[in-house]
Design an enzyme around this catalytic site. Structure first.
Site, short mmCIF file in Angstrom:
data_model
loop_
_atom_site.label_atom_id
_atom_site.label_comp_id
_atom_site.label_asym_id
_atom_site.label_seq_id
_atom_site.Cartn_x
_atom_site.Cartn_y
_atom_site.Cartn_z
N SER A 70 0.84 -1.19 0.00
CA SER A 70 0.00 0.00 0.00
C SER A 70 0.88 1.24 0.00
CB SER A 70 -0.91 0.00 1.23
OG SER A 70 -1.84 1.06 1.17
N ASP A 71 0.37 2.30 -0.62
CA ASP A 71 1.08 3.57 -0.58
C ASP A 71 0.05 4.69 -0.69
OD1 ASP A 71 4.14 4.47 -0.72
OD2 ASP A 71 2.92 5.94 -1.79
N GLN A 72 0.39 5.83 -0.12
CA GLN A 72 -0.56 6.94 -0.06
C GLN A 72 0.08 8.22 -0.56
OE1 GLN A 72 -1.80 8.71 3.88
NE2 GLN A 72 -3.72 7.73 3.30
#
Length: 197
Positions: A70-72
């Site tokens: 995951s990355d934001q």
């Protein structure tokens, strides 16, 4: 599932706390990838690529494991091409919050779940928005000093005192704002016949 069939490709304490909610055995392995932009012109594209690469990096090393990456990426409304990164310093955190005061900040959170041995790969982007209150410099300085959000995109921790900075929040899943959209994680894991609950 045996103990190491599920891997979270992250060293983030917040993402680990979210994964712990599921009560599933898993391990954390931090992927070593370059997180800088490669000429992406929209936050969604950057978040999606980084989530995919994080999961792919670990899935190649553990082909039978189900790997979650995951990355934001944060951005101010109507400016998805101008990414708000991690401040890393107190000075930058204060400056970011001054720029965000009274503004709506959007979060594109990429999620990629992969299992190399079976050829499974699902990568999506989820969205969340927060509207900041009008903040004065004294409030901002007190907040940064107390919570030290130097490794958080947007310079706040919504799971902590950062909630006090907001006028409103909107989106389908608050965990998207925390960096791991758990409703979608559960949906995809169930598609892989992992029982939740």
């Amino acid at each position: 599932m045996s103990q190491f069939d599920l891997i979270l490709a992250s060293s983030s304490q917040t993402r680990q706390q979210l994964m712990n909610r599921l009560g599933l055995p898993y391990q954390c392995i931090s992927p070593n990838i370059d997180e800088s932009s490669q000429n992406e012109t929209h936050a969604d594209d950057l978040a999606k690529r980084l989530a995919f690469e994080k999961a792919q990096c670990i899935a190649k090393q553990h082909p039978h494991a189900v790997v979650i990456g995951s990355d934001q990426v944060a951005w101010r409304i109507n400016q998805p091409h101008e990414f708000i990164g991690k401040p890393l310093t107190t000075h930058n955190a204060i400056a970011q919050l001054q720029q965000s005061a009274g503004q709506t900040v959007c979060f594109s959170t990429g999620l990629s779940i992969q299992q190399h041995a079976s050829g499974f790969e699902k990568t999506i982007v989820e969205h969340y928005q927060v509207k900041f209150r009008q903040l004065n410099l004294d409030e901002i300085q007190r907040y940064v000093e107390k919570e030290q959000p130097l490794h958080c995109a947007g310079s706040f921790m919504c799971e902590g005192l950062g909630i006090s900075l907001f006028e409103s929040m909107s989106g389908n899943d608050q965990t998207t704002l925390m960096g791991l959209p758990m409703i979608q994680v559960c949906n995809i894991l169930r598609a892989l016949n992992i029982r939740i609950p």
